[in-house]
Scaffold this motif. Structure first.
Motif, short mmCIF file in Angstrom:
data_model
loop_
_atom_site.label_atom_id
_atom_site.label_comp_id
_atom_site.label_asym_id
_atom_site.label_seq_id
_atom_site.Cartn_x
_atom_site.Cartn_y
_atom_site.Cartn_z
N VAL A 102 74.19 38.11 38.21
CA VAL A 102 74.40 39.51 38.16
C VAL A 102 75.92 39.65 38.03
O VAL A 102 76.65 39.43 39.08
CB VAL A 102 73.94 40.35 39.16
CG1 VAL A 102 74.34 41.81 38.81
CG2 VAL A 102 72.39 40.33 39.01
N ASP A 103 76.58 39.95 36.97
CA ASP A 103 77.88 40.38 36.75
C ASP A 103 78.49 41.33 36.11
O ASP A 103 77.95 41.95 35.06
CB ASP A 103 78.44 38.90 35.86
CG ASP A 103 80.20 38.84 35.76
OD1 ASP A 103 80.53 39.89 36.15
OD2 ASP A 103 80.44 37.68 35.93
N LEU A 104 79.39 42.18 36.80
CA LEU A 104 79.66 43.49 36.51
C LEU A 104 80.35 43.68 35.11
O LEU A 104 80.88 44.43 34.54
CB LEU A 104 80.26 44.35 37.77
CG LEU A 104 79.41 44.64 39.00
CD1 LEU A 104 80.40 45.55 39.81
CD2 LEU A 104 78.00 45.28 38.65
N THR A 105 81.25 42.49 34.95
CA THR A 105 82.13 42.39 34.06
C THR A 105 81.57 42.21 32.40
O THR A 105 82.26 41.63 31.56
CB THR A 105 83.30 41.07 34.00
OG1 THR A 105 82.63 39.92 34.33
CG2 THR A 105 84.00 41.50 35.46
N SER A 136 83.55 37.34 33.81
CA SER A 136 83.88 36.49 34.98
C SER A 136 83.74 37.34 36.42
O SER A 136 84.61 38.39 36.33
CB SER A 136 85.04 35.49 34.83
OG SER A 136 85.15 34.80 36.25
N PRO A 137 83.25 36.75 37.71
CA PRO A 137 83.61 37.53 38.76
C PRO A 137 84.98 37.46 38.99
O PRO A 137 85.61 38.30 39.80
CB PRO A 137 82.84 36.86 39.69
CG PRO A 137 81.66 36.10 38.94
CD PRO A 137 82.16 35.65 37.61
N ALA A 138 85.83 36.46 38.45
CA ALA A 138 87.22 36.44 38.91
C ALA A 138 88.17 37.62 38.10
O ALA A 138 89.17 37.59 38.45
CB ALA A 138 87.79 34.93 38.56
N HIS A 139 87.49 38.17 37.32
CA HIS A 139 88.10 39.10 36.42
C HIS A 139 88.30 40.42 36.97
O HIS A 139 88.75 41.42 36.32
CB HIS A 139 87.76 39.23 34.89
CG HIS A 139 87.92 38.04 34.20
ND1 HIS A 139 88.52 36.88 34.56
CD2 HIS A 139 87.07 37.41 33.09
CE1 HIS A 139 88.57 35.93 33.50
NE2 HIS A 139 87.76 36.35 32.68
N GLY A 152 90.95 41.04 29.72
CA GLY A 152 89.98 41.76 28.76
C GLY A 152 88.57 42.44 29.62
O GLY A 152 88.06 42.75 28.58
N ALA A 153 88.37 42.23 30.67
CA ALA A 153 87.13 42.53 31.41
C ALA A 153 86.93 43.94 31.28
O ALA A 153 88.00 44.86 31.14
CB ALA A 153 87.19 41.83 32.61
N GLN A 154 85.59 44.29 31.10
CA GLN A 154 85.17 45.71 31.38
C GLN A 154 83.81 45.69 32.04
O GLN A 154 83.21 44.99 31.91
CB GLN A 154 84.86 46.42 29.89
CG GLN A 154 86.24 46.51 28.94
CD GLN A 154 86.16 47.42 27.92
OE1 GLN A 154 85.02 47.88 27.53
NE2 GLN A 154 87.14 47.85 27.06
N LEU A 155 83.93 46.58 33.02
CA LEU A 155 82.79 46.89 33.84
C LEU A 155 81.46 47.74 33.24
O LEU A 155 81.89 48.71 32.55
CB LEU A 155 83.09 47.58 35.09
CG LEU A 155 84.06 46.85 36.03
CD1 LEU A 155 84.08 47.55 37.38
CD2 LEU A 155 83.83 45.59 36.29
N ASP A 156 80.49 47.12 33.51
CA ASP A 156 79.24 47.91 33.41
C ASP A 156 78.40 47.50 34.66
O ASP A 156 77.93 46.56 34.92
CB ASP A 156 78.46 47.41 32.08
CG ASP A 156 77.25 48.17 31.74
OD1 ASP A 156 76.32 48.75 32.73
OD2 ASP A 156 76.76 48.23 30.84
#
Length: 319
Positions: A102-105, A136-139, A152-156
């Motif tokens: 499960v990754d929010l990014t 990535s969780p690192a983002h 460039g990560a975006q959360l959902d």
């Protein structure tokens, strides 16, 4: 155009509180986070819960360009919204323990597929290759009430939003000394709150994903529970193939698993939401460790119809 509100209001609840109340409850229904939320409380009104849920719905709406999460995704950093920081920090803690299935990014990935929109799309390999490096969780990082995104990560937050919302509702209910017990059901996530006057447990039926029946009934004290499964939301592409809404952050494709459904019971709404999805993606390969966990319980069914039930859970299978 797909009217998702009609689609989901027409479905039976995945989890149904089936105990008869001793006294009438005040019940309200509100449409939030793409589902019908039913608030049924004894000893007080659900007005504050409706207001809180509606506020969180607006805050976490990726399809509203003016929502807080959209502003974060556009700017790459946002301060002054503690809820976003809490969701990111709590999810990061769970990822440390259970992994990052499960990754929010996955914001760009879910937007690319658009499975819950009116225009779902099967992306090309080229499109997926462009999006996967942003996941990535690192983002994502937090400092106080500031959330910062990188590369460039975006959360959902869809994988944990309902659970987090129920955590917030519970905190509100605890401030109202008149409310003694009740349930708040967001279809696939439920809060069982308080204690009944006669001391009996909450009895909850878990839906059989292969039909209109139930897998069995769980008897529990106050807790949160969430259910995940590929049958919840999906679309059928032009080639006739069905694609579920739960995406694998590693491949960018809908997750493939040998589990039909997973329900998790625990003391945290966000954790129950996170774990039900994580365990479902993980499949039966890791199921044994979850059956003996000290701080959560599960009921799962694989595609052969085999049930997996935690040692300590009071669960009666349906014959």
């Amino acid at each position: 155009m797909i009217d998702w509100k009609k689609v989901f209001l027409g479905l039976p609840l995945f989890l149904t509180a089936c105990a008869a109340p001793q006294t009438p409850a005040e019940t309200k229904t509100v449409w939030v986070m793409d589902t019908a939320c039913t608030i049924s409380l004894h000893g007080g009104s659900g007005d504050a819960a409706v207001q809180r849920l509606s506020g969180l719905d607006q805050m976490l709406d990726n399809y509203d360009p003016d929502s807080d999460i959209s502003r974060l995704n556009a700017a790459g950093t946002l301060s002054g919204i503690p809820e976003l920081a809490e969701i990111a920090a709590q999810t990061a803690d769970l990822q440390q323990r259970f992994g990052s299935r499960v990754d929010l990014t996955v914001g760009k990935l879910t937007a690319l597929w658009g499975i819950t929109t009116d225009h779902p799309h099967v992306p090309s390999e080229t499109e997926l290759r462009a999006v996967l490096p942003t996941i990535s969780p690192a983002h994502v990082s937090t400092s106080g009430d500031t959330v910062t995104l990188a590369d460039g990560a975006q959360l959902d937050c869809g994988a944990v939003a309902k659970g987090y919302a129920l955590d917030q509702v519970k905190a509100l209910l605890e401030q109202d000394t008149g409310i003694t017990w009740g349930t708040v059901s967001m279809t696939s996530s439920i809060l069982c709150y308080g204690e009944k006057p006669d001391g009996t447990p909450f009895r909850l039926e878990i839906r059989d994903p292969d039909g209109d029946g139930v897998l069995g009934t769980a008897s529990v004290d106050a807790c949160f529970l969430s259910t995940s499964g590929g049958y919840e939301r999906y679309f059928t592409a032009d080639d006739g193939k069905q694609y579920c809404h739960i995406l694998d952050p590693v491949t960018g494709m809908p997750a493939e698993t040998d589990l039909n459904t997973v329900t998790v019971f625990c003391d945290s709404g966000l954790m129950s939401d996170f774990l039900s999805t994580s365990i479902w993606i993980e499949g039966t390969a890791g199921i044994e460790s979850h059956l003996h966990a000290a701080d959560y319980q599960i009921v799962a069914q694989d595609k052969d119809g085999t049930l997996y039930v935690s040692d300590s859970l009071d669960f009666t299978p349906n014959d």
